[in-house]
Write a protein that holds these residues in place. Sequence first.
Motif, PDB file in Angstrom:
ATOM      1  N   LEU A  92       0.838  -1.080   0.150  1.00  0.00           N
ATOM      2  CA  LEU A  92       0.066   0.117   0.074  1.00  0.00           C
ATOM      3  C   LEU A  92       0.772   1.489  -0.049  1.00  0.00           C
ATOM      4  CD1 LEU A  92      -2.992  -0.807   2.251  1.00  0.00           C
ATOM      5  CD2 LEU A  92      -2.713  -0.456  -0.078  1.00  0.00           C
ATOM      6  N   GLY A  93       2.070   1.375   0.543  1.00  0.00           N
ATOM      7  CA  GLY A  93       3.149   2.216   0.583  1.00  0.00           C
ATOM      8  C   GLY A  93       3.249   2.578  -0.831  1.00  0.00           C
ATOM      9  N   TYR A  94       3.772   1.508  -1.556  1.00  0.00           N
ATOM     10  CA  TYR A  94       4.260   1.518  -2.961  1.00  0.00           C
ATOM     11  C   TYR A  94       3.018   2.226  -3.951  1.00  0.00           C
ATOM     12  CZ  TYR A  94       8.318  -1.016  -1.496  1.00  0.00           C
ATOM     13  OH  TYR A  94       9.345  -1.646  -0.688  1.00  0.00           O
ATOM     14  N   VAL A  95       1.819   1.912  -3.384  1.00  0.00           N
ATOM     15  CA  VAL A  95       0.612   2.255  -4.183  1.00  0.00           C
ATOM     16  C   VAL A  95       0.535   3.705  -4.085  1.00  0.00           C
ATOM     17  CG1 VAL A  95      -2.018   2.342  -4.302  1.00  0.00           C
ATOM     18  CG2 VAL A  95      -0.621   0.013  -4.014  1.00  0.00           C
ATOM     19  N   ALA A  96       0.746   4.116  -2.891  1.00  0.00           N
ATOM     20  CA  ALA A  96       0.940   5.543  -2.397  1.00  0.00           C
ATOM     21  C   ALA A  96       1.708   6.435  -3.229  1.00  0.00           C
ATOM     22  CB  ALA A  96       0.950   5.872  -0.879  1.00  0.00           C
ATOM     23  N   ILE A  97       2.952   5.762  -3.286  1.00  0.00           N
ATOM     24  CA  ILE A  97       3.823   6.722  -4.161  1.00  0.00           C
ATOM     25  C   ILE A  97       3.701   6.704  -5.617  1.00  0.00           C
ATOM     26  CG2 ILE A  97       6.488   6.757  -4.623  1.00  0.00           C
ATOM     27  CD1 ILE A  97       6.853   5.087  -2.097  1.00  0.00           C
ATOM     28  N   ILE A  98       3.293   5.468  -6.281  1.00  0.00           N
ATOM     29  CA  ILE A  98       2.936   5.547  -7.623  1.00  0.00           C
ATOM     30  C   ILE A  98       1.734   6.352  -8.033  1.00  0.00           C
ATOM     31  CG2 ILE A  98       2.074   3.928  -9.485  1.00  0.00           C
ATOM     32  CD1 ILE A  98       3.493   1.639  -8.130  1.00  0.00           C
ATOM     33  N   ALA A  99       0.710   6.274  -7.132  1.00  0.00           N
ATOM     34  CA  ALA A  99      -0.259   7.357  -7.238  1.00  0.00           C
ATOM     35  C   ALA A  99      -0.024   8.719  -7.078  1.00  0.00           C
ATOM     36  CB  ALA A  99      -1.371   6.784  -6.149  1.00  0.00           C
ATOM     37  N   SER A 100       0.931   9.082  -6.261  1.00  0.00           N
ATOM     38  CA  SER A 100       1.202  10.480  -6.085  1.00  0.00           C
ATOM     39  C   SER A 100       1.790  11.077  -7.323  1.00  0.00           C
ATOM     40  CB  SER A 100       2.368  10.398  -4.779  1.00  0.00           C
ATOM     41  OG  SER A 100       1.826  10.235  -3.639  1.00  0.00           O
ATOM     42  N   VAL A 101       2.738  10.083  -8.036  1.00  0.00           N
ATOM     43  CA  VAL A 101       3.166  10.573  -9.292  1.00  0.00           C
ATOM     44  C   VAL A 101       2.202  10.775 -10.293  1.00  0.00           C
ATOM     45  CG1 VAL A 101       5.083   9.637 -10.858  1.00  0.00           C
ATOM     46  CG2 VAL A 101       5.346   9.383  -8.540  1.00  0.00           C
ATOM     47  N   LEU A 102       1.434   9.945 -10.364  1.00  0.00           N
ATOM     48  CA  LEU A 102       0.266  10.245 -11.316  1.00  0.00           C
ATOM     49  C   LEU A 102      -0.569  11.082 -10.911  1.00  0.00           C
ATOM     50  CD1 LEU A 102      -0.762   6.065 -11.907  1.00  0.00           C
ATOM     51  CD2 LEU A 102       0.710   7.777 -13.304  1.00  0.00           C
ATOM     52  N   PHE A 103      -0.903  11.212  -9.902  1.00  0.00           N
ATOM     53  CA  PHE A 103      -1.829  12.463  -9.483  1.00  0.00           C
ATOM     54  C   PHE A 103      -1.168  13.789  -9.889  1.00  0.00           C
ATOM     55  CE2 PHE A 103      -5.201  11.153  -6.048  1.00  0.00           C
ATOM     56  CZ  PHE A 103      -5.655   9.962  -6.722  1.00  0.00           C
ATOM     57  N   ALA A 104       0.096  13.833  -9.568  1.00  0.00           N
ATOM     58  CA  ALA A 104       0.869  15.096  -9.867  1.00  0.00           C
ATOM     59  C   ALA A 104       0.899  15.384 -11.249  1.00  0.00           C
ATOM     60  CB  ALA A 104       2.280  14.784  -9.439  1.00  0.00           C
ATOM     61  N   SER A 105       0.977  14.364 -12.053  1.00  0.00           N
ATOM     62  CA  SER A 105       0.853  14.613 -13.424  1.00  0.00           C
ATOM     63  C   SER A 105      -0.484  15.029 -14.178  1.00  0.00           C
ATOM     64  CB  SER A 105       1.075  13.392 -14.366  1.00  0.00           C
ATOM     65  OG  SER A 105       0.383  12.402 -14.134  1.00  0.00           O
ATOM     66  N   LEU A 106      -1.500  15.125 -13.180  1.00  0.00           N
ATOM     67  CA  LEU A 106      -2.793  15.533 -13.600  1.00  0.00           C
ATOM     68  C   LEU A 106      -3.101  17.050 -12.965  1.00  0.00           C
ATOM     69  CD1 LEU A 106      -4.719  12.075 -12.936  1.00  0.00           C
ATOM     70  CD2 LEU A 106      -4.081  12.986 -15.032  1.00  0.00           C
ATOM     71  N   SER A 107      -2.754  17.482 -11.879  1.00  0.00           N
ATOM     72  CA  SER A 107      -3.407  18.623 -11.310  1.00  0.00           C
ATOM     73  C   SER A 107      -2.403  19.684 -10.791  1.00  0.00           C
ATOM     74  CB  SER A 107      -4.325  18.017  -9.967  1.00  0.00           C
ATOM     75  OG  SER A 107      -3.532  17.955  -8.820  1.00  0.00           O
ATOM     76  N   GLY A 108      -1.072  19.119 -10.135  1.00  0.00           N
ATOM     77  CA  GLY A 108      -0.012  20.066 -10.005  1.00  0.00           C
ATOM     78  C   GLY A 108      -0.354  20.936  -8.795  1.00  0.00           C
ATOM     79  N   SER A 109      -1.267  20.515  -7.978  1.00  0.00           N
ATOM     80  CA  SER A 109      -1.269  21.292  -6.528  1.00  0.00           C
ATOM     81  C   SER A 109      -1.122  19.956  -5.352  1.00  0.00           C
ATOM     82  CB  SER A 109      -2.744  21.539  -6.348  1.00  0.00           C
ATOM     83  OG  SER A 109      -2.986  22.063  -5.074  1.00  0.00           O
ATOM     84  N   ALA A 110      -0.066  20.212  -4.761  1.00  0.00           N
ATOM     85  CA  ALA A 110       0.264  19.381  -3.497  1.00  0.00           C
ATOM     86  C   ALA A 110      -0.770  19.336  -2.684  1.00  0.00           C
ATOM     87  CB  ALA A 110       1.425  19.951  -2.761  1.00  0.00           C
ATOM     88  N   VAL A 111      -1.482  20.286  -2.149  1.00  0.00           N
ATOM     89  CA  VAL A 111      -2.527  20.223  -1.123  1.00  0.00           C
ATOM     90  C   VAL A 111      -3.730  19.344  -1.694  1.00  0.00           C
ATOM     91  CG1 VAL A 111      -4.280  21.605   0.244  1.00  0.00           C
ATOM     92  CG2 VAL A 111      -2.035  22.464  -0.056  1.00  0.00           C
ATOM     93  N   ALA A 112      -4.172  19.729  -2.922  1.00  0.00           N
ATOM     94  CA  ALA A 112      -5.296  18.842  -3.469  1.00  0.00           C
ATOM     95  C   ALA A 112      -5.118  17.404  -3.541  1.00  0.00           C
ATOM     96  CB  ALA A 112      -5.669  19.654  -4.941  1.00  0.00           C
ATOM     97  N   ASP A 113      -3.605  17.140  -4.230  1.00  0.00           N
ATOM     98  CA  ASP A 113      -3.269  15.748  -4.496  1.00  0.00           C
ATOM     99  C   ASP A 113      -3.196  14.848  -3.102  1.00  0.00           C
ATOM    100  OD1 ASP A 113      -3.353  16.441  -7.009  1.00  0.00           O
ATOM    101  OD2 ASP A 113      -1.128  15.903  -7.296  1.00  0.00           O
ATOM    102  N   THR A 114      -2.527  15.593  -1.827  1.00  0.00           N
ATOM    103  CA  THR A 114      -2.376  14.998  -0.976  1.00  0.00           C
ATOM    104  C   THR A 114      -3.941  14.801  -0.333  1.00  0.00           C
ATOM    105  OG1 THR A 114      -0.483  16.112  -0.271  1.00  0.00           O
ATOM    106  CG2 THR A 114      -1.378  15.199   1.416  1.00  0.00           C
ATOM    107  N   ALA A 115      -4.771  15.722  -0.116  1.00  0.00           N
ATOM    108  CA  ALA A 115      -5.882  15.686   0.352  1.00  0.00           C
ATOM    109  C   ALA A 115      -6.849  14.413  -0.308  1.00  0.00           C
ATOM    110  CB  ALA A 115      -6.925  16.774   0.205  1.00  0.00           C
ATOM    111  N   ALA A 116      -6.910  14.329  -1.421  1.00  0.00           N
ATOM    112  CA  ALA A 116      -7.456  13.336  -2.363  1.00  0.00           C
ATOM    113  C   ALA A 116      -6.895  11.996  -2.100  1.00  0.00           C
ATOM    114  CB  ALA A 116      -7.426  13.583  -3.922  1.00  0.00           C
ATOM    115  N   LEU A 117      -5.581  11.777  -2.071  1.00  0.00           N
ATOM    116  CA  LEU A 117      -4.909  10.178  -1.953  1.00  0.00           C
ATOM    117  C   LEU A 117      -5.086  10.122  -0.557  1.00  0.00           C
ATOM    118  CD1 LEU A 117      -3.209   8.372  -3.545  1.00  0.00           C
ATOM    119  CD2 LEU A 117      -1.293   9.657  -2.884  1.00  0.00           C
ATOM    120  N   GLY A 118      -4.714  11.095   0.516  1.00  0.00           N
ATOM    121  CA  GLY A 118      -4.954  10.567   1.941  1.00  0.00           C
ATOM    122  C   GLY A 118      -6.173  10.154   2.209  1.00  0.00           C
TER     123      GLY A 118
END
Length: 424
Positions: A92-118
């Motif tokens: 699940l930790g590796y899932v979080a990291i992979i998803a973080s990279v993919l999320f980053a390539s979609l929106s570019g906002s650290a706060v929004a990506d962290t809130a959605a993934l968290g």
Amino acid sequence: MIGVFIGSLLGTMALGMPIAFALLLSGVALMFFLGIFDSQIIAQNLINGADNFPLMAIPFFMLAGEAMNAGGLSQRIVQMAMSMVGHIRGGLGYVAIIASVLFASLSGSAVADTAALGAILIPMMVKSGYDINRSSGLIASGGIIAPIIPPSIGFIIFGVTSGVSITKLFMAGIVPGVMLAVGLCVTWGIVAHKDKVQVQPRNSMKEILTSVRKGFWALLLPVIIIGGLRGGIFTPTEAAVVAAVYALFVGLVIYRELKVSELFTILVRAAKMTSVVMFLVAAALVSSWLITVANLPAQVIGLLEPLMGHPLLILLMINLLVILIGTAMDMTPTILILTPVLMPVIQQAGIDPVYFGVLFIINNAIGLLTPPVGTVLNVVCGISKISMEDIMKGIWPFLLVEVVVLILLIFFPSIVMVPLGWFT
């Protein structure tokens, strides 16, 4: 003049005044000191600060992020990563990291990506037996990849303020962003064995292909953005419009998880986030104009004149300064305040502005993880319902490896600059 500007800025912030208003008042204080106070100058620079075509990318990327979360793109990215690595110990930790990279390539906002993934992964990780402090720290550390991998709102603000090509900044951020992800994977592999966790069942190849097929439309968005920028098909601002329209179309028509009745709420949320950023930008550009009029950059260059023949020392000093400021100030105001002061120094020292921009944004992103301000830390603490002290216990290995990546980039600039040539 430096004392008046910094003293008024820090003084108003210490009183609890919002940073945008603190910037305006520090600008007024500097105008009185210079004997040029004129309310029309403030109004004109406020309007001109927000009236900027590249800045139009911000509301559209914000809207794309909101549509992505509401339209099912986020969930499918997580499910796809889960099907690939969920069965590995600490999966699940590796899932979080992979998803973080993919999320980053979609929106570019650290706060929004962290809130959605968290919101998606932290409950799953806790339920599976992962340490909540370490899990929250990993989610927060992965969230700051968003300002580094394109499309990055941080790069847009820096590019507008400094006059550096936003497209080049986007391209130069890809490899450092991947380096951060790899560093987090290695660190997670070292620390995750401490948790006695439930391992997810291994998925068959058919199930993996099914999850990839379901997530195909989400994965296509970064390909469209980077391909369009690389091919000169559209500018970063136009790329933001494409991203917003694409995310809305996929959510409404293809995945059909986004309802027409939800559009108003999505637009309002995106507008609220945009208004905060844009008002900060407008207020900061008032101060930026006054900094230029007061010739503060020349004074700073004069102070650093003995080091002008040593670009590495200048970079180390600037990065140390930004790290210290990042503990007390959020990313956007730090970029807006320091960029007009530091860019003349960088140019005088002969440092490539694109390379500096990447280092500067990575450093500011790390500041999102440092208390007491640490915006991303506060978001994760709110989601996981733990204290700042608890999350710091879990985050320090990941924070350390991200600082190590920054140091590597300072000493080996070719890591940033050589890949840039692949896209030009």
